[in-house]
Each structure stands twice: as C-alpha cells, then as structure tokens.
Design an enzyme around this catalytic site. Structure first.
Site, PDB file in Angstrom:
ATOM      1  N   TYR A 135       0.822  -1.213   0.000  1.00  0.00           N
ATOM      2  CA  TYR A 135       0.000   0.000   0.000  1.00  0.00           C
ATOM      3  C   TYR A 135       0.857   1.265   0.000  1.00  0.00           C
ATOM      4  O   TYR A 135       0.428   2.305  -0.475  1.00  0.00           O
ATOM      5  CB  TYR A 135      -0.901   0.040   1.242  1.00  0.00           C
ATOM      6  CG  TYR A 135      -2.251  -0.607   1.060  1.00  0.00           C
ATOM      7  CD1 TYR A 135      -2.360  -1.935   0.662  1.00  0.00           C
ATOM      8  CD2 TYR A 135      -3.412   0.109   1.317  1.00  0.00           C
ATOM      9  CE1 TYR A 135      -3.597  -2.528   0.522  1.00  0.00           C
ATOM     10  CE2 TYR A 135      -4.659  -0.481   1.176  1.00  0.00           C
ATOM     11  CZ  TYR A 135      -4.742  -1.799   0.779  1.00  0.00           C
ATOM     12  OH  TYR A 135      -5.972  -2.386   0.635  1.00  0.00           O
ATOM     13  N   LYS A 186       2.928 -15.361   2.620  1.00  0.00           N
ATOM     14  CA  LYS A 186       3.160 -16.087   1.365  1.00  0.00           C
ATOM     15  C   LYS A 186       4.668 -16.329   1.308  1.00  0.00           C
ATOM     16  O   LYS A 186       5.362 -15.940   0.361  1.00  0.00           O
ATOM     17  CB  LYS A 186       2.641 -15.248   0.180  1.00  0.00           C
ATOM     18  CG  LYS A 186       2.649 -15.964  -1.154  1.00  0.00           C
ATOM     19  CD  LYS A 186       1.580 -17.043  -1.288  1.00  0.00           C
ATOM     20  CE  LYS A 186       1.746 -17.793  -2.601  1.00  0.00           C
ATOM     21  NZ  LYS A 186       0.862 -18.973  -2.698  1.00  0.00           N
ATOM     22  N   ASP A 218      -3.192 -18.151   0.412  1.00  0.00           N
ATOM     23  CA  ASP A 218      -4.178 -18.855  -0.426  1.00  0.00           C
ATOM     24  C   ASP A 218      -4.901 -19.929   0.377  1.00  0.00           C
ATOM     25  O   ASP A 218      -6.123 -20.069   0.312  1.00  0.00           O
ATOM     26  CB  ASP A 218      -3.512 -19.437  -1.693  1.00  0.00           C
ATOM     27  CG  ASP A 218      -2.238 -20.220  -1.424  1.00  0.00           C
ATOM     28  OD1 ASP A 218      -1.731 -20.186  -0.278  1.00  0.00           O
ATOM     29  OD2 ASP A 218      -1.729 -20.876  -2.356  1.00  0.00           O
ATOM     30  N   ASP A 242      -6.575  -6.843   3.978  1.00  0.00           N
ATOM     31  CA  ASP A 242      -7.674  -6.179   3.269  1.00  0.00           C
ATOM     32  C   ASP A 242      -8.593  -7.228   2.654  1.00  0.00           C
ATOM     33  O   ASP A 242      -9.817  -7.184   2.800  1.00  0.00           O
ATOM     34  CB  ASP A 242      -7.098  -5.268   2.177  1.00  0.00           C
ATOM     35  CG  ASP A 242      -8.182  -4.569   1.378  1.00  0.00           C
ATOM     36  OD1 ASP A 242      -9.135  -4.053   1.997  1.00  0.00           O
ATOM     37  OD2 ASP A 242      -8.090  -4.547   0.135  1.00  0.00           O
ATOM     38  N   ASP A 246     -12.511  -8.805   4.194  1.00  0.00           N
ATOM     39  CA  ASP A 246     -13.761  -8.787   3.412  1.00  0.00           C
ATOM     40  C   ASP A 246     -14.346 -10.194   3.345  1.00  0.00           C
ATOM     41  O   ASP A 246     -15.555 -10.394   3.482  1.00  0.00           O
ATOM     42  CB  ASP A 246     -13.509  -8.297   1.969  1.00  0.00           C
ATOM     43  CG  ASP A 246     -13.850  -6.823   1.784  1.00  0.00           C
ATOM     44  OD1 ASP A 246     -13.651  -6.043   2.742  1.00  0.00           O
ATOM     45  OD2 ASP A 246     -14.309  -6.447   0.686  1.00  0.00           O
TER      46      ASP A 246
HETATM   47  C1  IPM Z   1     -10.584  -1.007   3.657  1.00  0.00           C
HETATM   48  C2  IPM Z   1     -10.779  -0.420   2.289  1.00  0.00           C
HETATM   49  C3  IPM Z   1      -9.631   0.520   1.986  1.00  0.00           C
HETATM   50  C4  IPM Z   1      -8.350  -0.306   1.995  1.00  0.00           C
HETATM   51  C5  IPM Z   1      -9.756   1.299   0.662  1.00  0.00           C
HETATM   52  C6  IPM Z   1     -11.042   2.085   0.609  1.00  0.00           C
HETATM   53  C7  IPM Z   1      -8.576   2.202   0.421  1.00  0.00           C
HETATM   54  O1  IPM Z   1     -10.910  -1.430   1.355  1.00  0.00           O
HETATM   55  O2  IPM Z   1     -10.534  -0.243   4.641  1.00  0.00           O
HETATM   56  O3  IPM Z   1     -10.509  -2.237   3.768  1.00  0.00           O
HETATM   57  O4  IPM Z   1      -7.989  -0.905   0.971  1.00  0.00           O
HETATM   58  O5  IPM Z   1      -7.707  -0.358   3.039  1.00  0.00           O
HETATM   59 MG    MG Z   2     -11.022  -3.377   2.158  1.00  0.00          MG
END
Ligand code: IPM
Ligand code: MG
Length: 352
Positions: A135, A186, A218, A242, A246
C-alpha cells in the site's frame, strides 16, 4: 473526550449519523466535531484530506469515520482521489494496527451464505497491519518503458520493527482470548513475508502460552470458508488483511456487520466500518448502520477504556437483532425489515 467525526462519502453520512445518535443517547462527556474527508474533502477544499480535517483528527482523542469513495472521482488524478485521503490519515496518525472482529450474532446464522453449522459461534479477530506493505512501498507508479509500453509498479516491503509491533498487538490480544495466533503470509514465494514469518517466530518466544501457527494466504482464504471456527486471532500484512477481512465479513452474514478499529501505539484510534461507501445505496436510507455503531463501541473500549458502555452498545445491537430488526443486507424469514435510520432508532431504544 474529543471525537472527530468524518462522515465521508456515499452512505458514510447516513451510517455515521446513526452511530452519533447512539453515542449521544449514552449521555457521555464527549464533544463531537465534524469535518469532511474523501470526496467530501475534495469538494470542500480540493483535497481528500483537507489540512483542517487532519489537524482536527490530530487534536482529537479518537476519530469516527464513515466511508470514502465514489465512482465520480475515479477520473481524478490519483493523489486527489478519496481513497488517498483515507490512506493518508491512517499514515499521518500512525494507525498501524487494524482490528477487524468477525463475530457471528446467533440471530444472523441464517443470513450467512455458509451453512449455519459452519459459522455458528464464529468469533475471529483479524489483526491487519495498516501503514506498510504494498500500500505504501516505494517505488510505485505508472511509467513508460523504453519500448513505449506502459508499466505499473508497486513494492511490497516490510521492515522488522513494523512486523514486530503488529505481531505484538496480535499476541497481546490472543492472551485475552483463546491464545491462538495464525500468522498469514506467502513465505513460499515472497521474501518480505518470509521475513514476516521469521519475526513472528522470534516474537512467539515471548508468548509461550500462545500457540502460533503459519498459513499461506491462499490456504487461509480457503480455510476461512471451509472451517472458519478453527481461527482465533489472525495476523497479517496490509494487502492480505484487506482481502481476508472482506472474506471473513461474509461469514458473519453481511459486510454491513463488520466494525474496525485502527490504533496507534497509544491506543488513539480511528473507528470505521470495514465496508466501503456503496454510492449506489447512498441517500436511500437502506444501508446497514450496525458496523458503524459497533465501531463506536470499539472506540469506547479501546481508546476510552469504557468497557461498560461498549458492552451496552453491543448488547443493544444484539437486542435489536433479537427483536427482528433487519436492514436489507441481512433479511431473514419473518424479520422486520427497516431502513438505516430506523435501525439506528431500534438500537437507541434497546439501550435501555
Ligand atoms: C478497507 C478499504 C480501503 C483499503 C480502501 C477504501 C482504500 O478497502 O478499509 O478495507 O484498501 O484499506
Ligand atoms: Mg477493504
């Protein structure tokens, strides 16, 4: 207690309004000050992180954030885009530790796309490093090669101290839970994560009671769907965290349920739902405010050391769910489907 409130874009203002409503209902001694960030910051002063917003965040004890981003800004130069404002505030405030708890409320076992027996009782804490990795690594950019072809570059890098301090956060949290840490890397391919693994192993010597295991990312992605209850604390770098957070959110029924805390070394923090700004849902009063409300609970717990009121909020969320209130993303048979605002009201009502 000074709290900077940064609603941001899309559904941000609607969901933040619900969390503010809940905080106000607790009659705490807090001052809330609002400022724009993301696309809203760009509209206000041509910068996704306006100087005044950053200053306010620095001067506050904690930050409550909605979400940033809208497709209409996708054409802007990269440094003007909403996401840059978010990444910069994380970096400027040194919020290196991102905690994302994936907790399944029993009432929502049916809302998950996985079988109830696979997810019921789920309680995972994902600890994501937030200020390093691909990042922020240099060099980065898009340039044109000698042959005229364009090339995009990002750099995945971690130094030892960055790995150690996030590892420490994970081990400390594990000590208060089931004493299991799964470090995700990884290491079979990427040197930066080979170092990650080495440092985690070194650090584990200081935590003899905690069981440390390692998983390639993975495999971890697969195991999260196959048997998610094997995990207690997961610790990983920025990009893997990240993605995995999710994924983990869907185990809990909806990404609309997943709060987060981003902490510095002194537990000053920024609190935001793990989900995005969902511009397609904005202004329709349909978004789920629970992740933001639960983020406010995390704020009370981690920055203000107020476990009593943190639990009060979490119990109110449970009660509202038990009473059958559901936003569109978590509808189940026979529920009482409500909008964003009414869900906020239901949580406020359940506080008492
Ligand atoms: C998160 C989001 C952010 C990230 C984006 C919006 C930059 O996906 O907080 O998980 O990638 O960290
Ligand atoms: Mg995110």
């Amino acid at each position: 207690m000074k709290i900077a409130v940064l609603p941001g874009d899309g559904i941000g203002p609607e969901i933040v309004a619900q969390a503010v409503k809940v905080l106000n209902a607790l009659n705490l001694n807090i001052t809330l000050t609002e400022a724009p960030i993301g696309g809203a910051g760009y509209e206000a002063s041509g910068d996704p992180l306006p100087e005044a917003t950053l200053q306010l965040a620095k001067d506050s004890d904690a930050v409550l954030l909605g979400a940033v981003g809208d497709w209409k800004y996708d054409k802007l130069e990269r440094h003007l885009r909403p996401e840059r404002g978010l990444l910069r505030i994380r970096k400027e405030l040194n919020l290196f530790a991102n905690l994302r708890p994936a907790l399944l409320y029993p009432e929502l076992a049916d809302a998950s796309t996985l079988k109830p027996e696979v997810v019921s009782g789920l309680d995972i804490m994902i600890v994501r490093e937030l200020t390093g990795d691909i990042y922020f690594g240099q060099p980065r950019g898009i340039s044109t090669l000698a042959n005229g072809e364009r090339e995009g570059v990002n750099t995945m890098r971690y130094c030892e101290s960055e790995i150690r301090r996030i590892g420490r956060v994970a081990f400390d949290i594990a000590m208060k839970r089931n004493k299991k840490v799964c470090s995700v890397d990884k290491a079979n391919v990427l040197e930066s994560t080979e170092l990650w693994r080495q440092v985690m192993i070194e650090l584990s010597a200081e935590y003899p009671e905690v069981e440390l295991i390692h998983m390639y990312v993975d495999n971890a992605a697969m195991q999260l769907i196959r048997a998610p209850k094997q995990f207690d604390v997961m610790v990983t770098g920025n990009i893997f965290g990240d993605i995995l957070s999710d994924e983990a959110s869907m185990l809990t029924g909806s990404i609309g349920m997943l709060p987060s805390a981003s902490l510095d070394a002194n537990n000053k923090g920024m609190y935001e739902p793990s989900h995005g700004s969902a511009p397609d849902l904005a202004g329709k009063d349909v978004a789920n405010p629970l992740a933001t409300i639960l983020s406010a609970a995390m704020m009370l717990r981690y920055t203000f050391n107020d476990e009593v009121n943190a639990l009060k909020i979490e119990n109110a969320v449970k009660k509202a769910l038990a009473q059958g209130y559901r936003t569109a993303d978590i509808v189940t048979d026979g529920c009482n489907q409500v909008g964003c605002n009414a869900m906020g009201d239901a949580v406020v009502a359940a506080l008492n």
